[in-house]
Design an enzyme around this catalytic site. Structure first.
Site, PDB file in Angstrom:
ATOM      1  CB  SER A   1      -0.950  -0.014   1.193  1.00  0.00           C
ATOM      2  OG  SER A   1      -0.242  -0.213   2.394  1.00  0.00           O
TER       3      SER A   1
ATOM      4  CG  HIS B   1      -3.897  -0.658  -2.078  1.00  0.00           C
ATOM      5  ND1 HIS B   1      -4.407   0.590  -2.362  1.00  0.00           N
ATOM      6  CD2 HIS B   1      -3.595  -0.637  -0.756  1.00  0.00           C
ATOM      7  CE1 HIS B   1      -4.397   1.330  -1.267  1.00  0.00           C
ATOM      8  NE2 HIS B   1      -3.913   0.610  -0.277  1.00  0.00           N
TER       9      HIS B   1
ATOM     10  CE  LYS C   1      -7.248   0.633   1.118  1.00  0.00           C
ATOM     11  NZ  LYS C   1      -6.461  -0.352   1.821  1.00  0.00           N
TER      12      LYS C   1
HETATM   13  C1  LIG Z   1      -6.458  -0.557   3.272  1.00  0.00           C
HETATM   14  C2  LIG Z   1      -5.868  -1.891   3.490  1.00  0.00           C
HETATM   15  C3  LIG Z   1      -6.499  -2.811   4.318  1.00  0.00           C
HETATM   16  C4  LIG Z   1      -7.709  -2.440   5.130  1.00  0.00           C
HETATM   17  O1  LIG Z   1      -8.854  -2.310   4.355  1.00  0.00           O
HETATM   18  P1  LIG Z   1     -10.109  -1.512   4.924  1.00  0.00           P
HETATM   19  O2  LIG Z   1     -11.254  -2.068   4.174  1.00  0.00           O
HETATM   20  O3  LIG Z   1      -9.848  -0.056   4.671  1.00  0.00           O
HETATM   21  O4  LIG Z   1     -10.181  -1.796   6.393  1.00  0.00           O
HETATM   22  C5  LIG Z   1      -5.953  -4.079   4.429  1.00  0.00           C
HETATM   23  N1  LIG Z   1      -4.831  -4.419   3.768  1.00  0.00           N
HETATM   24  C6  LIG Z   1      -4.187  -3.556   2.973  1.00  0.00           C
HETATM   25  C7  LIG Z   1      -2.947  -3.988   2.238  1.00  0.00           C
HETATM   26  C8  LIG Z   1      -4.674  -2.256   2.811  1.00  0.00           C
HETATM   27  O5  LIG Z   1      -4.024  -1.396   2.040  1.00  0.00           O
END
Ligand SMILES: *Cc1c(COP(=O)(O)O)cnc(C)c1O
Length: 403
Positions: A187, A215, A246
């Protein structure tokens, strides 16, 4: 006795905050006045937004909006209970079936967030006799899940398959189960995990293979099916995690795998058992989002077009966009590496004054000395918006001696 003389037992927190202020890495939350969009208003100021995870522009898609409204009218605003008591609505099940079909797996379970999906799953399937072999830059939710499981954690060097093998080999004669786990897309740097090599290792050492595709969901693979599809390692990843927060544009996380894995998570994953399920509007929104992924593949094409343009132009301006002291990005996540935490936060502030929202990210989210502005491209930025943002970045970057 009066309470006036009582010493605030939380005063140590003020000391910690003052420490952040001295370092220049203290921040105030920026508040969005309107919609999450490429151009929007934060703290009363109109800015070009290159900070969101809204890859495909789905946060404001008319079909998703309508799905949420219709579900609210039909089913109300809340589910009223955790899934295992009275909070499993038909629409929750429909979403899970939809995702399972999309990913071509036996079954899927949706959690309240991607964070809950990772933390809940890792801690549910492993115990203290077991081993977790984890990439150094894996997401915080994996790390927390690993800690909650009380399994022994062996961290391998970022994307280093040989080091992952050394770690697996070091415990191969121990009785516990082994879980090999990597982010699909990392990320903070935007690089892609070495899934084929890791799958080989999992097979060689009899380890469970798990990938967190937060992502990559909606970004990589056919119609955004993720890194498993991107690398064509179908059937070789036992546990696939994705997010609905996302590119999907709403909120939630999911786990895909065998029917037994999902059934076990119903019984053991603590966020599933102890936290209320999504409102029907969220489930309906996500169902509509997966339809959009299949019906409007041009969104993903535009995302990648914009990404190529953005990376090329940022490079031409002279910014370090990764690949020197940090891993090179291969996705729409494009970090502008600054290094110093205070300079990064000052740069972010100046950009905001000039009309660009690019959030500064410092320790502990990224390693000390690797502070950055993390930009993320979307499908819905126009070329004019990107040109304008690039002009500001170049001008402010020069003024502050960054380029
Ligand atoms: C954003 C993210 C999460 C968490 O996801 P949410 O739905 O925002 O809680 C988990 N793993 C990675 C790699 C992320 O970038």
């Amino acid at each position: 006795m009066t309470t006036a003389t009582r010493i605030d037992p939380l005063s140590f927190l003020s000391d910690q905050l003052n420490d952040l202020k001295t370092k220049g890495t203290h921040f105030k939350l920026r508040v969005l006045d309107d919609e999450q969009a490429p151009v929007c208003t934060f703290d009363g100021k109109k800015v070009i937004n290159v900070a969101s995870n809204n890859y495909l522009g789905l946060t404001t898609h008319p079909k998703l909006r309508e799905a949420a409204l219709e579900a609210t009218r039909k089913y109300g605003v809340g589910s009223g209970a955790v899934r295992t008591i009275a909070g499993t609505m038909k629409i929750h099940v429909e979403l899970e079936e939809k995702i399972a079909r999309f990913k071509n797996v036996e079954a899927c379970v949706v959690f309240q967030s991607g964070f809950a999906a990772n933390a809940g799953t890792v801690s549910a399937i492993l115990g203290k006799e077991d081993f977790i072999i984890s990439d150094q830059l894996n997401h915080a939710s994996i790390i927390d899940g690993a800690r909650l499981s009380r399994a022994k954690i062996l961290v391998f060097e970022h994307k280093n398959v040989a080091d992952a093998e050394a770690k697996l080999a070091s415990v191969k004669d121990q009785p516990g189960r082994k879980l090999l786990i990597s982010d699909g897309v990392f990320s903070m740097d935007g690089d892609i995990g070495p899934l084929p090599g890791l799958c080989d290792l999992a097979e060689k050492y009899g380890a469970i293979m798990m990938v967190d595709d937060a992502h990559a969901s909606g970004v990589l693979g056919r119609n955004g099916r993720g890194t498993i599809d991107h690398f064509k390692v179908h059937g070789r990843v036992d546990i696939q995690v994705g997010t609905l927060s996302k590119a999907i544009g709403a909120l939630g996380g999911y786990v895909c795998g065998t029917r037994d894995l999902i059934d076990l998570l119903y019984h053991r994953a603590r966020p599933f058992l102890f936290s209320t399920s999504h409102p029907p509007s969220v489930a309906a929104t996500c169902i509509a989002a997966f339809e959009v992924l299949e019906d409007e593949p041009e969104r993903i094409e535009r995302l990648w077009d914009n990404t190529r343009f953005w990376k090329k132009e940022l490079g031409l301006l002279g910014f370090d966009i990764g690949g020197k002291t940090t891993p090179p990005s291969e996705t729409p996540i494009t970090p502008i590496i600054i290094g110093d935490g205070k300079l990064t936060m000052d740069f972010s502030c100046e950009l905001f004054k000039e009309g660009v929202l690019g959030t500064g990210i410092t320790f502990p989210t990224v390693p000390e000395g690797k502070a950055r502005i993390r930009t993320i491209m979307t499908a819905t930025h126009t070329r004019e918006e990107l040109q304008q943002a690039l002009e500001v970045l170049g001008r402010v970057g020069k003024k502050m001696g960054i380029v």
